[in-house]
Design a protein around this motif. Structure first.
Motif, PDB file in Angstrom:
ATOM      1  N   PRO A   2       3.331  -0.002 -17.313  1.00 37.51           N
ATOM      2  CA  PRO A   2       3.612   0.810 -16.126  1.00 37.51           C
ATOM      3  C   PRO A   2       3.482   0.046 -14.810  1.00 37.51           C
ATOM      4  O   PRO A   2       4.196   0.344 -13.850  1.00 37.51           O
ATOM      5  CB  PRO A   2       2.561   1.922 -16.183  1.00 37.51           C
ATOM      6  CG  PRO A   2       2.112   1.982 -17.590  1.00 37.51           C
ATOM      7  CD  PRO A   2       2.299   0.612 -18.164  1.00 37.51           C
ATOM      8  N   HIS A   3       2.598  -0.928 -14.764  1.00 40.42           N
ATOM      9  CA  HIS A   3       2.377  -1.640 -13.501  1.00 40.42           C
ATOM     10  C   HIS A   3       3.622  -2.404 -13.070  1.00 40.42           C
ATOM     11  O   HIS A   3       4.066  -2.327 -11.931  1.00 40.42           O
ATOM     12  CB  HIS A   3       1.193  -2.613 -13.637  1.00 40.42           C
ATOM     13  CG  HIS A   3      -0.119  -1.920 -13.792  1.00 40.42           C
ATOM     14  ND1 HIS A   3      -1.289  -2.421 -13.298  1.00 40.42           N
ATOM     15  CD2 HIS A   3      -0.455  -0.752 -14.374  1.00 40.42           C
ATOM     16  CE1 HIS A   3      -2.285  -1.605 -13.574  1.00 40.42           C
ATOM     17  NE2 HIS A   3      -1.791  -0.584 -14.243  1.00 40.42           N
ATOM     18  N   PHE A  22      10.734  -0.510  -9.928  1.00 42.67           N
ATOM     19  CA  PHE A  22      11.315   0.677  -9.300  1.00 42.67           C
ATOM     20  C   PHE A  22      11.111   0.691  -7.783  1.00 42.67           C
ATOM     21  O   PHE A  22      11.987   1.137  -7.048  1.00 42.67           O
ATOM     22  CB  PHE A  22      10.802   1.956  -9.955  1.00 42.67           C
ATOM     23  CG  PHE A  22      11.559   2.258 -11.217  1.00 42.67           C
ATOM     24  CD1 PHE A  22      12.849   2.756 -11.155  1.00 42.67           C
ATOM     25  CD2 PHE A  22      11.016   2.002 -12.449  1.00 42.67           C
ATOM     26  CE1 PHE A  22      13.584   3.001 -12.304  1.00 42.67           C
ATOM     27  CE2 PHE A  22      11.734   2.241 -13.611  1.00 42.67           C
ATOM     28  CZ  PHE A  22      13.023   2.743 -13.537  1.00 42.67           C
ATOM     29  N   SER A  23       9.983   0.210  -7.326  1.00 40.42           N
ATOM     30  CA  SER A  23       9.781   0.166  -5.875  1.00 40.42           C
ATOM     31  C   SER A  23      10.788  -0.780  -5.245  1.00 40.42           C
ATOM     32  O   SER A  23      11.313  -0.527  -4.174  1.00 40.42           O
ATOM     33  CB  SER A  23       8.368  -0.313  -5.539  1.00 40.42           C
ATOM     34  OG  SER A  23       7.444   0.641  -5.960  1.00 40.42           O
ATOM     35  N   ARG A  37      14.272   0.885  -5.323  1.00 38.78           N
ATOM     36  CA  ARG A  37      14.381   1.998  -4.374  1.00 38.78           C
ATOM     37  C   ARG A  37      14.408   1.529  -2.923  1.00 38.78           C
ATOM     38  O   ARG A  37      15.149   2.047  -2.113  1.00 38.78           O
ATOM     39  CB  ARG A  37      13.154   2.895  -4.526  1.00 38.78           C
ATOM     40  CG  ARG A  37      13.502   4.216  -5.127  1.00 38.78           C
ATOM     41  CD  ARG A  37      12.264   5.085  -5.158  1.00 38.78           C
ATOM     42  NE  ARG A  37      12.158   5.631  -6.488  1.00 38.78           N
ATOM     43  CZ  ARG A  37      11.107   5.550  -7.277  1.00 38.78           C
ATOM     44  NH1 ARG A  37      10.018   4.950  -6.867  1.00 38.78           N
ATOM     45  NH2 ARG A  37      11.127   6.075  -8.464  1.00 38.78           N
ATOM     46  N   ASN A  38      13.583   0.544  -2.658  1.00 39.40           N
ATOM     47  CA  ASN A  38      13.377   0.199  -1.252  1.00 39.40           C
ATOM     48  C   ASN A  38      14.167  -1.005  -0.761  1.00 39.40           C
ATOM     49  O   ASN A  38      14.296  -1.200   0.436  1.00 39.40           O
ATOM     50  CB  ASN A  38      11.889  -0.009  -0.983  1.00 39.40           C
ATOM     51  CG  ASN A  38      11.112   1.276  -1.243  1.00 39.40           C
ATOM     52  OD1 ASN A  38      11.260   2.231  -0.502  1.00 39.40           O
ATOM     53  ND2 ASN A  38      10.350   1.320  -2.323  1.00 39.40           N
ATOM     54  N   ASP A  55      17.460  -1.249 -16.059  1.00 45.40           N
ATOM     55  CA  ASP A  55      16.327  -1.232 -16.987  1.00 45.40           C
ATOM     56  C   ASP A  55      16.779  -0.705 -18.333  1.00 45.40           C
ATOM     57  O   ASP A  55      17.713   0.073 -18.411  1.00 45.40           O
ATOM     58  CB  ASP A  55      15.166  -0.404 -16.442  1.00 45.40           C
ATOM     59  CG  ASP A  55      15.447   1.083 -16.429  1.00 45.40           C
ATOM     60  OD1 ASP A  55      16.287   1.517 -15.619  1.00 45.40           O
ATOM     61  OD2 ASP A  55      14.849   1.812 -17.239  1.00 45.40           O
ATOM     62  N   PHE A 106       6.582  -2.011 -14.220  1.00 46.22           N
ATOM     63  CA  PHE A 106       7.655  -1.028 -14.095  1.00 46.22           C
ATOM     64  C   PHE A 106       7.684  -0.480 -12.667  1.00 46.22           C
ATOM     65  O   PHE A 106       8.726  -0.276 -12.072  1.00 46.22           O
ATOM     66  CB  PHE A 106       7.351   0.116 -15.063  1.00 46.22           C
ATOM     67  CG  PHE A 106       8.547   0.578 -15.857  1.00 46.22           C
ATOM     68  CD1 PHE A 106       9.575  -0.302 -16.179  1.00 46.22           C
ATOM     69  CD2 PHE A 106       8.636   1.879 -16.313  1.00 46.22           C
ATOM     70  CE1 PHE A 106      10.662   0.124 -16.918  1.00 46.22           C
ATOM     71  CE2 PHE A 106       9.718   2.316 -17.050  1.00 46.22           C
ATOM     72  CZ  PHE A 106      10.729   1.431 -17.355  1.00 46.22           C
ATOM     73  N   GLN A 107       6.498  -0.247 -12.142  1.00 49.25           N
ATOM     74  CA  GLN A 107       6.378   0.271 -10.776  1.00 49.25           C
ATOM     75  C   GLN A 107       6.996  -0.710  -9.780  1.00 49.25           C
ATOM     76  O   GLN A 107       7.728  -0.313  -8.869  1.00 49.25           O
ATOM     77  CB  GLN A 107       4.894   0.486 -10.450  1.00 49.25           C
ATOM     78  CG  GLN A 107       4.600   0.753  -9.002  1.00 49.25           C
ATOM     79  CD  GLN A 107       4.922   2.179  -8.614  1.00 49.25           C
ATOM     80  OE1 GLN A 107       4.308   3.111  -9.082  1.00 49.25           O
ATOM     81  NE2 GLN A 107       5.906   2.355  -7.756  1.00 49.25           N
ATOM     82  N   GLU A 122       0.794  -1.237   0.000  1.00 46.17           N
ATOM     83  CA  GLU A 122       0.000   0.000   0.000  1.00 46.17           C
ATOM     84  C   GLU A 122       0.830   1.292   0.000  1.00 46.17           C
ATOM     85  O   GLU A 122       0.474   2.246  -0.704  1.00 46.17           O
ATOM     86  CB  GLU A 122      -0.953  -0.017   1.192  1.00 46.17           C
ATOM     87  CG  GLU A 122      -2.161   0.852   0.964  1.00 46.17           C
ATOM     88  CD  GLU A 122      -3.016   0.919   2.220  1.00 46.17           C
ATOM     89  OE1 GLU A 122      -3.513   2.010   2.483  1.00 46.17           O
ATOM     90  OE2 GLU A 122      -3.153  -0.095   2.918  1.00 46.17           O
ATOM     91  N   PRO A 123       1.946   1.337   0.730  1.00 44.02           N
ATOM     92  CA  PRO A 123       2.715   2.590   0.686  1.00 44.02           C
ATOM     93  C   PRO A 123       3.367   2.858  -0.672  1.00 44.02           C
ATOM     94  O   PRO A 123       3.840   3.961  -0.907  1.00 44.02           O
ATOM     95  CB  PRO A 123       3.810   2.380   1.743  1.00 44.02           C
ATOM     96  CG  PRO A 123       3.392   1.220   2.557  1.00 44.02           C
ATOM     97  CD  PRO A 123       2.507   0.385   1.692  1.00 44.02           C
ATOM     98  N   TYR A 124       3.385   1.857  -1.539  1.00 44.57           N
ATOM     99  CA  TYR A 124       4.132   2.006  -2.795  1.00 44.57           C
ATOM    100  C   TYR A 124       3.253   2.086  -4.034  1.00 44.57           C
ATOM    101  O   TYR A 124       3.626   2.709  -5.022  1.00 44.57           O
ATOM    102  CB  TYR A 124       5.123   0.838  -2.967  1.00 44.57           C
ATOM    103  CG  TYR A 124       5.962   0.650  -1.729  1.00 44.57           C
ATOM    104  CD1 TYR A 124       7.031   1.512  -1.471  1.00 44.57           C
ATOM    105  CD2 TYR A 124       5.659  -0.330  -0.787  1.00 44.57           C
ATOM    106  CE1 TYR A 124       7.777   1.381  -0.309  1.00 44.57           C
ATOM    107  CE2 TYR A 124       6.403  -0.468   0.372  1.00 44.57           C
ATOM    108  CZ  TYR A 124       7.456   0.392   0.613  1.00 44.57           C
ATOM    109  OH  TYR A 124       8.194   0.271   1.755  1.00 44.57           O
ATOM    110  N   ILE A 125       2.121   1.386  -3.985  1.00 44.80           N
ATOM    111  CA  ILE A 125       1.288   1.393  -5.188  1.00 44.80           C
ATOM    112  C   ILE A 125      -0.182   1.620  -4.842  1.00 44.80           C
ATOM    113  O   ILE A 125      -0.632   1.269  -3.753  1.00 44.80           O
ATOM    114  CB  ILE A 125       1.440   0.096  -6.036  1.00 44.80           C
ATOM    115  CG1 ILE A 125       1.332  -1.157  -5.186  1.00 44.80           C
ATOM    116  CG2 ILE A 125       2.719   0.087  -6.795  1.00 44.80           C
ATOM    117  CD1 ILE A 125       1.580  -2.429  -5.969  1.00 44.80           C
ATOM    118  N   THR A 126      -0.885   2.187  -5.804  1.00 46.94           N
ATOM    119  CA  THR A 126      -2.308   2.475  -5.564  1.00 46.94           C
ATOM    120  C   THR A 126      -3.120   1.184  -5.647  1.00 46.94           C
ATOM    121  O   THR A 126      -2.646   0.172  -6.153  1.00 46.94           O
ATOM    122  CB  THR A 126      -2.848   3.478  -6.598  1.00 46.94           C
ATOM    123  OG1 THR A 126      -2.478   3.018  -7.892  1.00 46.94           O
ATOM    124  CG2 THR A 126      -2.298   4.864  -6.386  1.00 46.94           C
TER     125      THR A 126
END
Ligand code: SF4
Ligand code: SF4
Lengths: 441, 379
Positions: free
Chosen positions: B99-100, B106-107, B110-111, B119, B102-103, B63-67
């Motif tokens: 995009p999904h 990247f999450s 990053r995390n 990429d 890809f998210q 939840e903190p990373y994706i909608t």
């Protein structure tokens, strides 16, 4: 909180923007009569490249898009026409609106009932959704499709790739239009496009001033001629006029809305069918001042420390465009190097949003959580985290940019009001609210 | 244990398998997303490429990373990583994709700070004339990056050997799929899926060895298995075998699939093992006959491939398992429906989520299969 009352005035370039916007859509219906090609697709990039064809019409997002956004009941019918074909509601709502215009025949029917035949479909594929929409559209109408990939990262490989695709596209364009590609026209158009994108970056940069000469609601509509005719001399003249007006307003301390007790960053698209959302903070004497999309359309130099400034014009760079290759390579640079791809490319976005908020002297941020668009939503939650880490309070609301069925106005206003109030803002008197209602459409 | 069961076990124990492989091979593990990462380059450098797949468990960590409207596949993959189940992964890689996913990439980068996150751009219009040159440079750049990361070079022989290993594995998978054309396919769709899924998380040599055993077992078995209704399964990165098992339990066999975790992953001719190896590899990735809908731009290759499958595998009905919120696959639906309708081929669309209680599909799938049976009875 900045409680200064500033002078405000209507934006004088507004009338010109409306005139050019009307002319742009009208051109769709007149182009064929002048023997000009009609290019479909979301032609938001590489306009100078297309201009090697001479004049062309390009009703991006469909010729009735703006009209539909102002008329939710009609918009819903168009969206339903797309869904009736079997597309799911997970497809971007703007693209469902675009396809709905196709399926209902609106894309090819002028207001007087006459029909047009689009010549080809052109799509730059940095938005994947647009790339797929291009397929559906071109197949339905039986028109050829030219796509140009625009990679996100600026590398020698990506620049060369875009250049090669453009070179290869020229004989294709000549073949499908039956028109010779004119390098003089290309060169002229690329110069215009470059200048418009630099001017646009300068216009957007000018809103860093306190008070801001324009707010985000202004910029949202004011960008239209820059988006649709930046390859033309009218586009350059318009951008110059707007830039001069911004400078004049800054010099004379003319503010966008009379007050800016707080300045907000808006990240993510707003609902186009209820664009008045961008004026909502005005009721609290506050303004939305910037968003990634407004900044992203300009041409920027970006520095290693994360800062940015509008880049230089070709003239300032002392750069002459003499050949087709010069012009195409300049076009590539403009879009691969200077235009900001970060909204689609999640690598940079969260940090850039923080920089944006700082640079435009924002006090807080609001996220438009847009179910309608997948590309622009990438990284939005991490953007929220970064903003919060940097000390910016962040509010948010959900919507779908072109689908009113996925938007609750009451709930959204409620959310935004509570957010404003949590920041210590109170609604300002009616007189100011009215003042904030100045010429927008 | 039958070889077939071993695949099931490997996939279920994939994290343990990778950890063990790493320890035994003194190698590294790269998690990859999507089917455009050239695994051959990684494998040539003694890196085990592992397809990032979620666990389809309920989760509350993304939840903190994706909608909330991100597809279950990407949500589940990220959840799995955030829960530490991929803690053995040293590098992650993706070719420009939807995009999904890809998210998720990247999450993760990053995390969870992998030692390498890489990429690269994959053309949207895969067969545009400039794509080959551009991808060749990118594959070379990927090779350079891997070499720098590991501090050792990948020789031509390493690469050739790796390509040969992958070719062999793909060839065996083609052989397996060939068996499904039979009147009485000796293997079900769910079992096949277990094999392909295991292949994406295993050392290819090991997978090929087991696959050879399986092929032998299947050839030796005199199966008189009534396939019931012959189905084509369309999906994206679908990994929930139980859904397929359930559909088949109602009197059907998935005789062919067109999905990223199935045929789309391996279909197509082998990559050359002589001449310009890198170019040959690029050619394979760009020109594979089975194309992701997201990249099926300008000239469509996916739809003709689907129609070929229907013909060759004598398909009687089509099931589309669509991940909730998946936009790229949503685009092809009208066109596919029209094609199936024109052929009088029954089609059913089932939306799948993170967890899919299969019972909810029962009535619809039964009715769908009944229609097909009735059609067949009428002739
Ligand atoms: S709204 Fe988003 S998905 Fe839709 S066309 Fe624009 S960028 Fe693409
Ligand atoms: S293509 Fe669909 S299923 Fe695959 S990652 Fe994207 S949204 Fe998810």
């Amino acid at each position: 909180m900045n409680n200064t009352q500033y002078e405000t005035r209507p934006v004088e370039s507004w009338a010109k923007m409306k005139e050019l916007r009307r002319a742009h859509f009208k051109h769709t219906w007149e182009a064929a009569g002048h023997g000009e090609p009609i290019v479909m697709g979301m032609t938001e990039a590489l306009l100078g490249y297309l201009a090697g064809l001479g004049n062309f019409a390009d009703p991006s997002y469909g010729p009735y898009y703006t009209k539909l956004m102002r008329n939710p009941p009609e918009l819903i019918k168009v969206l339903e026409a797309t869904e009736a074909q079997g597309h799911t509601r997970d497809v971007c709502s703007s693209m469902r609106c675009y396809l709905g215009q196709l399926y209902t025949g609106m894309s090819t029917t002028a207001p007087n009932g006459s029909q047009i035949k689009p010549t080809f479909l052109f799509q730059v594929t940095n938005c994947h959704t647009m790339a797929q929409t291009g397929n559906t559209f071109s197949e339905y109408l039986g028109i050829p499709y030219l796509s140009i990939d625009l990679p996100y990262d600026d590398t020698p490989i990506s620049r060369e790739y875009v250049y090669q695709q453009m070179v290869e596209g020229i004989p294709w364009i000549e073949k499908v239009t039956g028109r010779p590609y004119d390098d003089e026209k290309l060169i002229e158009a690329v110069k215009n496009e470059w200048e418009c994108m630099v001017l646009w970056a300068k216009i957007v940069a000018s809103t860093r001033a306190i008070p801001a000469p324009f707010d985000l609601r202004h910029l949202w509509s004011l960008r239209m001629p820059m988006l649709t005719m930046r390859h033309r001399k009218e586009g350059v003249e318009y951008c110059r006029m707007l830039y001069d007006e911004a400078q004049w307003r800054i010099k004379n301390n003319i503010s966008a809305r009379g007050m800016e007790r707080m300045r907000f960053l808006h990240e993510g698209f707003p609902p186009y069918h209820y664009i008045a959302i961008l004026k909502q903070p005005n009721e609290y004497g506050a303004i939305f001042v910037i968003m990634e999309n407004s900044q992203g359309h300009g041409a920027w130099d970006r520095y290693a420390d994360g800062s940015w400034e509008p880049t230089k014009t070709l003239q300032e760079l002392g750069r002459e465009l003499r050949t087709r290759e010069d012009a195409l390579r300049a076009e590539v640079e403009l879009y691969v190097t200077y235009m900001m791809s970060s909204t689609w490319y999640p690598k940079y976005r969260p940090k850039e949003a923080v920089r944006r908020a700082q640079d435009w002297h924002c006090d807080a941020a609001v996220l438009g959580l847009d179910r309608g668009c997948h590309g622009y939503q990438v990284s939005i939650m991490e953007t929220k985290q970064e903003l919060q880490k940097a000390g910016f309070p962040v509010g948010s609301y959900e919507h779908s940019q072109s689908d009113p069925r996925e938007f609750s106005l009451a709930q959204t206003l409620d959310r935004l009001e509570s957010f404003m109030e949590s920041l210590g803002l109170t609604r300002i008197c009616e007189a100011n609210a009215e003042k904030a209602e100045e010429a927008v459409d | 244990m039958r070889a077939l069961e071993k695949f099931r076990e490997i996939f279920a124990q994939r994290h343990e398998y990778a950890r063990e492989w790493k320890a035994n091979h003194d190698g590294r593990v790269a998690g990859y997303f999507c089917i455009y990462v050239p695994e051959e380059i990684l494998y040539a450098a003694n890196v085990l490429p592992v397809r990032v797949i979620g666990s389809r468990e309920p989760e509350d960590v993304t939840e903190p990373y994706i909608t909330g409207w991100w597809c279950p596949h990407t949500r589940s993959a990220l959840a799995e990583a955030l829960k530490g189940r991929y803690d053995y992964v040293d590098a992650i890689m993706i070719g420009n994709s939807c995009p999904h996913i890809f998210q998720t990439f990247f999450s993760w980068s990053r995390n969870l700070s992998p030692s390498l996150a890489y990429d690269f751009w994959v053309p949207m219009n895969l067969r545009n004339p400039s794509a080959l040159e551009m991808m060749s440079k990118q594959f070379k750049e990927l090779q350079d990056t891997v070499e720098k990361w590991l501090g050792k070079s990948i020789t031509r022989d390493d690469l050739r050997q790796s390509i040969a290993t992958y070719n062999d594995n793909r060839h065996l998978l083609h052989q397996l799929y060939e068996l499904r054309k039979k009147d009485e396919p000796p293997i079900s769709g769910a079992e096949t899926m277990e094999i392909t899924l295991a292949g994406m998380v295993t050392d290819k040599e090991n997978h090929s060895r087991l696959l050879r055993e399986t092929l032998k077992e299947l050839e030796d078995t005199n199966s008189h298995r009534d396939p019931g209704v012959r189905l084509l399964l369309l999906a994206s990165e679908f990994d929930d075998v139980e859904v397929v098992r359930f559909i088949e339990s109602l009197g059907a066999t998935v005789v062919i699939d067109e999905m990223c975790t199935g045929s789309r992953y391996f279909w197509g001719p082998p990559a050359p093992t002589d001449g310009d190896l890198m170019r040959g590899l690029v050619d394979r990735y760009l020109n594979r006959p089975s194309v992701c809908p997201h990249k099926d731009i300008v000239e469509r290759y996916r739809l003709p491939q689907i129609m070929r499958f229907i013909e060759e595998y004598r398909v009687q009905g089509v099931v589309y398992l669509l991940e909730k919120f998946c936009e790229p696959h949503g685009y092809d639906l009208p066109k596919l429906k029209a094609l199936f309708e024109a052929r009088g081929l029954p089609f059913i669309l089932l939306e799948v989520d993170l967890t899919t209680p299969v019972g909810q599909f029962r009535t619809r799938v039964e009715a769908f299969l009944d229609i097909i049976r009735e059609k067949a009875a009428i002739g």
